[in-house]
Scaffold this motif. Structure first.
Motif, mmCIF file in Angstrom:
data_model
loop_
_atom_site.group_PDB
_atom_site.id
_atom_site.type_symbol
_atom_site.label_atom_id
_atom_site.label_comp_id
_atom_site.label_asym_id
_atom_site.label_seq_id
_atom_site.Cartn_x
_atom_site.Cartn_y
_atom_site.Cartn_z
ATOM 1 N N GLY A 119 65.773 -37.490 9.312
ATOM 2 C CA GLY A 119 65.244 -36.625 8.256
ATOM 3 C C GLY A 119 64.373 -35.542 8.868
ATOM 4 N N ASP A 169 62.250 -36.367 3.621
ATOM 5 C CA ASP A 169 63.376 -36.316 4.566
ATOM 6 C C ASP A 169 64.558 -35.567 3.945
ATOM 7 O OD1 ASP A 169 62.273 -37.683 6.729
ATOM 8 O OD2 ASP A 169 62.948 -39.643 6.021
ATOM 9 N N ALA A 170 64.847 -35.912 2.690
ATOM 10 C CA ALA A 170 65.991 -35.293 1.993
ATOM 11 C C ALA A 170 65.786 -33.789 1.864
ATOM 12 C CB ALA A 170 66.167 -35.936 0.623
ATOM 13 N N ARG A 171 64.572 -33.399 1.453
ATOM 14 C CA ARG A 171 64.272 -31.952 1.314
ATOM 15 C C ARG A 171 64.391 -31.262 2.669
ATOM 16 N NH1 ARG A 171 59.082 -33.529 -1.625
ATOM 17 N NH2 ARG A 171 59.710 -33.699 -3.807
ATOM 18 N N GLU A 174 68.055 -30.769 3.700
ATOM 19 C CA GLU A 174 68.631 -29.639 2.943
ATOM 20 C C GLU A 174 68.081 -28.311 3.469
ATOM 21 O OE1 GLU A 174 69.669 -29.480 -1.306
ATOM 22 O OE2 GLU A 174 67.945 -28.162 -1.572
ATOM 23 N N VAL A 181 74.335 -34.788 2.355
ATOM 24 C CA VAL A 181 73.518 -35.819 3.013
ATOM 25 C C VAL A 181 73.950 -37.211 2.539
ATOM 26 C CG1 VAL A 181 71.616 -35.619 1.294
ATOM 27 C CG2 VAL A 181 71.142 -36.570 3.559
ATOM 28 N N LEU A 183 73.014 -40.942 1.753
ATOM 29 C CA LEU A 183 71.850 -41.770 1.406
ATOM 30 C C LEU A 183 72.294 -43.210 1.554
ATOM 31 C CD1 LEU A 183 70.704 -40.040 -1.951
ATOM 32 C CD2 LEU A 183 70.051 -39.455 0.405
ATOM 33 N N ILE A 194 66.539 -38.094 -5.735
ATOM 34 C CA ILE A 194 66.919 -37.189 -4.639
ATOM 35 C C ILE A 194 68.131 -36.346 -5.059
ATOM 36 C CG2 ILE A 194 67.847 -37.100 -2.272
ATOM 37 C CD1 ILE A 194 66.138 -39.579 -1.618
ATOM 38 N N THR A 195 69.107 -37.007 -5.683
ATOM 39 C CA THR A 195 70.335 -36.312 -6.104
ATOM 40 C C THR A 195 70.019 -35.186 -7.084
ATOM 41 O OG1 THR A 195 71.612 -38.309 -5.722
ATOM 42 C CG2 THR A 195 72.613 -36.677 -7.179
ATOM 43 N N LEU A 198 68.052 -32.245 -5.048
ATOM 44 C CA LEU A 198 68.750 -31.441 -4.035
ATOM 45 C C LEU A 198 69.868 -30.599 -4.656
ATOM 46 C CD1 LEU A 198 69.215 -33.767 -0.913
ATOM 47 C CD2 LEU A 198 67.225 -32.460 -1.611
ATOM 48 N N THR A 202 74.813 -35.444 -2.496
ATOM 49 C CA THR A 202 74.383 -36.698 -1.881
ATOM 50 C C THR A 202 75.583 -37.645 -1.898
ATOM 51 O OG1 THR A 202 73.641 -37.582 -4.002
ATOM 52 C CG2 THR A 202 71.986 -36.446 -2.649
ATOM 53 N N CYS A 211 74.575 -40.990 -7.166
ATOM 54 C CA CYS A 211 74.844 -40.034 -6.079
ATOM 55 C C CYS A 211 76.055 -39.171 -6.459
ATOM 56 C CB CYS A 211 75.140 -40.782 -4.779
ATOM 57 S SG CYS A 211 73.725 -41.734 -4.222
#
Ligand code: KIV
Length: 267
Positions: A119, A169-171, A174, A181, A183, A194-195, A198, A202, A211
């Protein structure tokens, strides 16, 4: 004739709310079947080391092995987008090594994109590879190459602090320019958050139904893996007894002289 899928097609699927289907694939024969079924993406995962080579984990997998399997899949001339995994030590040392190895998976393997784990700690690596015009798929949560730090294959992000770290991490993935990404092994509520946050798709594995897409290891859905079966795996068929039946019949026929017949022989 249908054209090959690109990363743009995969990203459009999120915008169109169409679920993205992904399976791991490591060889020509399986790739032909899978592509014929219309899978959206094939991942030449470093899980090849566990399910095909019999290693205990993915850490021993080499660049040469990843290139060999990626080339085998690409020889099937798939319509699906093929993503090749960067194995342990192929991208963690320095950016030059990461760029060279990502380039090899594209140039020698023939893949259209690469995947790497990490991440916030992988931002500069993702940026460096994306700057070479190689699409990168991130992979956060339960990252198998971090097996020893995690103390085993454990669900990540159950505690609030861990969940916030995974969101960051996800941000970061991206922001670094990844086109999608993975997950893996995180609570479904966190994957949903997160889905929604972003703009890139995902792809979940053990991350619940929200997702944008799902990925599983092909050997797991076919019942070909005996070692370890996590809760998130769904086995769609048990090929082991079917294969054993055919192999047993062959052994019996050769021993008993029933095979080969004249029909299987030349004059
Ligand atoms: O190597 C692999 O198969 C993977 C998937 C399980 C996401 O990384």
């Amino acid at each position: 004739m249908k054209r090959n899928k690109t990363v743009l097609d995969i990203q459009k699927m999120k915008a169109d709310r169409e679920k993205i289907t992904v399976l791991t694939c490591y060889d020509y024969a399986t790739a032909r079947i899978m592509d014929g079924c219309g899978i959206d993406m094939m991942l030449v995962g470093d899980s090849v080391g566990v399910v095909c080579a019999g290693y205990d984990n993915t850490l021993p997998v080499t660049m040469e092995e990843m290139i060999y399997h990626t080339r085998a899949v690409m020889r099937s001339e798939p319509k699906a987008l093929v993503v090749s995994d960067m194995p342990f030590l192929s991208y963690q040392i320095d950016l030059a090594t990461a760029r060279l190895n990502a380039g090899r998976l594209i140039k020698e393997g023939g893949a259209a994109a690469v995947k790497l784990e990490g991440g916030l700690n992988a931002v500069s690596t993702i940026e460096a590879i994306v700057a070479m015009d190689i699409p990168v798929m991130g992979h956060i949560g339960l990252t198998p190459q971090s097996l020893h730090r995690m103390g085993g294959y454990r669900v990540q992000g159950r505690k609030e602090e861990q969940a916030e770290k995974l969101l960051a991490d996800a941000r970061a993935v991206e922001g670094a320019g990844a086109f999608a990404v993975v997950l893996e092994g995180i609570p479904m509520q966190l994957a949903e958050r997160i889905t929604h946050e972003l703009t890139i798709p995902t792809i979940g594995i053990g991350a619940g139904p929200s997702c944008d897409g799902q990925v599983l290891v092909i050997h797991d859905i076919l019942g070909l893996c005996e070692k370890y079966s996590p809760k998130f795996v769904k086995q769609y068929v048990d090929l082991k007894p079917i294969m054993a039946e055919a192999i047993n019949a062959y052994i019996a026929e050769v021993k008993g002289g029933a095979f080969p017949t004249e029909g299987h022989s030349f004059r």
